[in-house]
Design a protein around this motif. Structure first.
Motif, PDB file in Angstrom:
ATOM      1  N   MET A   1       0.772  -1.145   0.165  1.00 54.13           N
ATOM      2  CA  MET A   1       0.001   0.227   0.236  1.00 54.13           C
ATOM      3  C   MET A   1       0.831   0.846  -0.064  1.00 54.13           C
ATOM      4  O   MET A   1       1.963   1.389   1.020  1.00 54.13           O
ATOM      5  N   SER A   2       0.635   2.233  -0.863  1.00 55.19           N
ATOM      6  CA  SER A   2       1.448   3.379  -0.888  1.00 55.19           C
ATOM      7  C   SER A   2       0.528   4.623   0.258  1.00 55.19           C
ATOM      8  O   SER A   2       1.547   5.526   0.851  1.00 55.19           O
ATOM      9  N   CYS A   3      -0.465   4.428  -0.010  1.00 50.56           N
ATOM     10  CA  CYS A   3      -1.261   5.412   1.137  1.00 50.56           C
ATOM     11  C   CYS A   3      -0.961   4.727   2.346  1.00 50.56           C
ATOM     12  O   CYS A   3      -1.860   3.752   2.936  1.00 50.56           O
ATOM     13  N   LEU A   4      -1.307   5.841   3.571  1.00 51.06           N
ATOM     14  CA  LEU A   4      -0.512   5.594   5.073  1.00 51.06           C
ATOM     15  C   LEU A   4      -2.168   5.897   5.805  1.00 51.06           C
ATOM     16  O   LEU A   4      -2.857   6.389   5.292  1.00 51.06           O
ATOM     17  N   ILE A   5      -1.891   4.700   6.696  1.00 53.97           N
ATOM     18  CA  ILE A   5      -3.340   4.617   8.007  1.00 53.97           C
ATOM     19  C   ILE A   5      -2.693   5.350   8.826  1.00 53.97           C
ATOM     20  O   ILE A   5      -1.855   4.713   9.820  1.00 53.97           O
ATOM     21  N   MET A   6      -3.397   6.320   9.700  1.00 61.02           N
ATOM     22  CA  MET A   6      -3.816   7.064  10.799  1.00 61.02           C
ATOM     23  C   MET A   6      -4.425   6.715  11.320  1.00 61.02           C
ATOM     24  O   MET A   6      -5.723   7.277  11.121  1.00 61.02           O
ATOM     25  N   GLY A   7      -4.170   5.811  12.811  1.00 56.93           N
ATOM     26  CA  GLY A   7      -4.881   5.426  13.704  1.00 56.93           C
ATOM     27  C   GLY A   7      -5.410   6.864  14.401  1.00 56.93           C
ATOM     28  O   GLY A   7      -4.947   7.383  14.932  1.00 56.93           O
ATOM     29  N   ILE A   8      -6.419   6.933  15.029  1.00 53.46           N
ATOM     30  CA  ILE A   8      -7.503   8.373  15.548  1.00 53.46           C
ATOM     31  C   ILE A   8      -7.347   7.183  17.163  1.00 53.46           C
ATOM     32  O   ILE A   8      -7.663   6.328  17.492  1.00 53.46           O
ATOM     33  N   VAL A   9      -6.611   8.268  17.976  1.00 53.06           N
ATOM     34  CA  VAL A   9      -6.897   7.450  19.399  1.00 53.06           C
ATOM     35  C   VAL A   9      -6.881   9.354  20.081  1.00 53.06           C
ATOM     36  O   VAL A   9      -6.578  10.039  19.980  1.00 53.06           O
ATOM     37  N   ASN A  10      -8.580   9.081  20.265  1.00 56.33           N
ATOM     38  CA  ASN A  10      -9.139  10.123  21.166  1.00 56.33           C
ATOM     39  C   ASN A  10      -8.885  10.078  22.635  1.00 56.33           C
ATOM     40  O   ASN A  10      -9.954   9.268  23.008  1.00 56.33           O
ATOM     41  N   VAL A  11      -7.891  10.949  23.182  1.00 52.72           N
ATOM     42  CA  VAL A  11      -8.388  10.998  24.801  1.00 52.72           C
ATOM     43  C   VAL A  11      -9.125  11.970  24.945  1.00 52.72           C
ATOM     44  O   VAL A  11      -9.174  13.250  26.075  1.00 52.72           O
ATOM     45  N   THR A  12     -10.666  12.053  25.094  1.00 52.04           N
ATOM     46  CA  THR A  12     -11.681  12.896  25.057  1.00 52.04           C
ATOM     47  C   THR A  12     -13.162  12.630  25.546  1.00 52.04           C
ATOM     48  O   THR A  12     -13.356  11.257  25.560  1.00 52.04           O
TER      49      THR A  12
END
Length: 267
Positions: A1-12
């Motif tokens: 895969m050339s597109c990266l995955i940014m995983g969300i960590v919501n500390v809210t």
């Protein structure tokens, strides 16, 4: 895969999708490590919700939430981004190990943001933004949404350059869901090739957002939007997105694998 995955960590406690689930630092760290194990390339840690209607939180509270999580995930080897509109938090997060500052306001919410990031070696994601979440839709008036979003992002590129941030450190985010109503988001997504043509990496954050829920029937639970998010991610990758920001890494990873195999003609 050339597109990266940014995983969300919501500390809210109040994010629209998973508010409160990872407010405890240990829970947030565990979630970040889980996302990494599922295939996330980057982790975006935020301590202030930007959902429509949300109110700002004190910078001290934001830092209490995110800094221990960032330090632990960076120590574990993760490439960490901090989701913040506060220059002080950005600087403290980079000191704690963050490599990217993800400012959905594009440096407009805090006039010290661009100089603060320029003084570090971190990259910065500049979002398209027209105002805070408390009344963002009041500014969702466009004559030509694609032209205006492109021009306003180009203006943020110029502002970053004036602050001393090299173009190689810039990431642009068209701000899906920020100051844009349903159809306007689709217009911007369809024009991604025009945005990638500006010359910077492009980050797309459509995960579980309201316009996807509207497409699926309005009352769809946020988790039911994960398939639509994965499809959107694959299409964004096809149009040149550098990374996609998502809650559910597994479905997006699968979709990106399919997109990459389709494009290359082999797995």
């Amino acid at each position: 895969m050339s597109c990266l995955i940014m995983g969300i960590v919501n500390v809210t406690p109040d994010s629209f999708s998973d508010g409160g689930r990872y407010l405890d630092a240990d829970a947030a760290i565990a979630q970040g490590l889980l996302l990494l194990s599922q295939g996330a390339d980057l982790l975006d840690v935020g301590g202030e919700s930007t959902r429509p209607g949300s109110e700002r939180v004190p910078v001290e509270v934001e830092q209490e939430r995110v800094l221990p999580v960032i330090a632990a995930l960076a120590a574990a080897g993760a490439t960490v981004s901090v989701d913040t509109m506060n220059a002080a938090t950005a600087g403290a997060a980079v000191a704690a190990g963050a490599r990217i500052v993800n400012d959905v306001s594009g440096g407009l919410a805090d006039p010290d943001m661009l100089p603060a990031v320029a003084a570090t070696d971190a990259d910065i994601a500049l979002g398209h933004w027209r105002g805070h979440s408390s009344d963002m839709y009041a500014r969702a008036e466009y004559g030509d949404v694609v032209r205006e979003v492109s021009a306003e992002l180009a203006g943020r590129v110029e502002a970053a350059a004036a602050a001393g941030i090299a173009p190689s450190r810039l990431i642009l985010d068209p701000g899906i869901g920020f100051g844009k109503r349903g159809a306007q988001n689709w217009e911007v997504l369809r024009a991604l090739p025009q945005l990638t043509g500006i010359g910077s990496r492009v980050l797309v954050g459509a995960s579980r957002k309201r316009f996807l829920g509207d497409l699926l029937g309005g009352d769809a639970a946020v988790e039911r939007r994960d398939l639509a998010t994965a499809v959107t991610s694959a299409l964004a990758a096809r149009e040149g997105a550098w990374a996609v920001r998502v809650h559910d890494v597994v479905s997006t990873r699968d979709a990106l694998l399919v997109e990459a195999a389709w494009r290359k003609g082999h797995a």
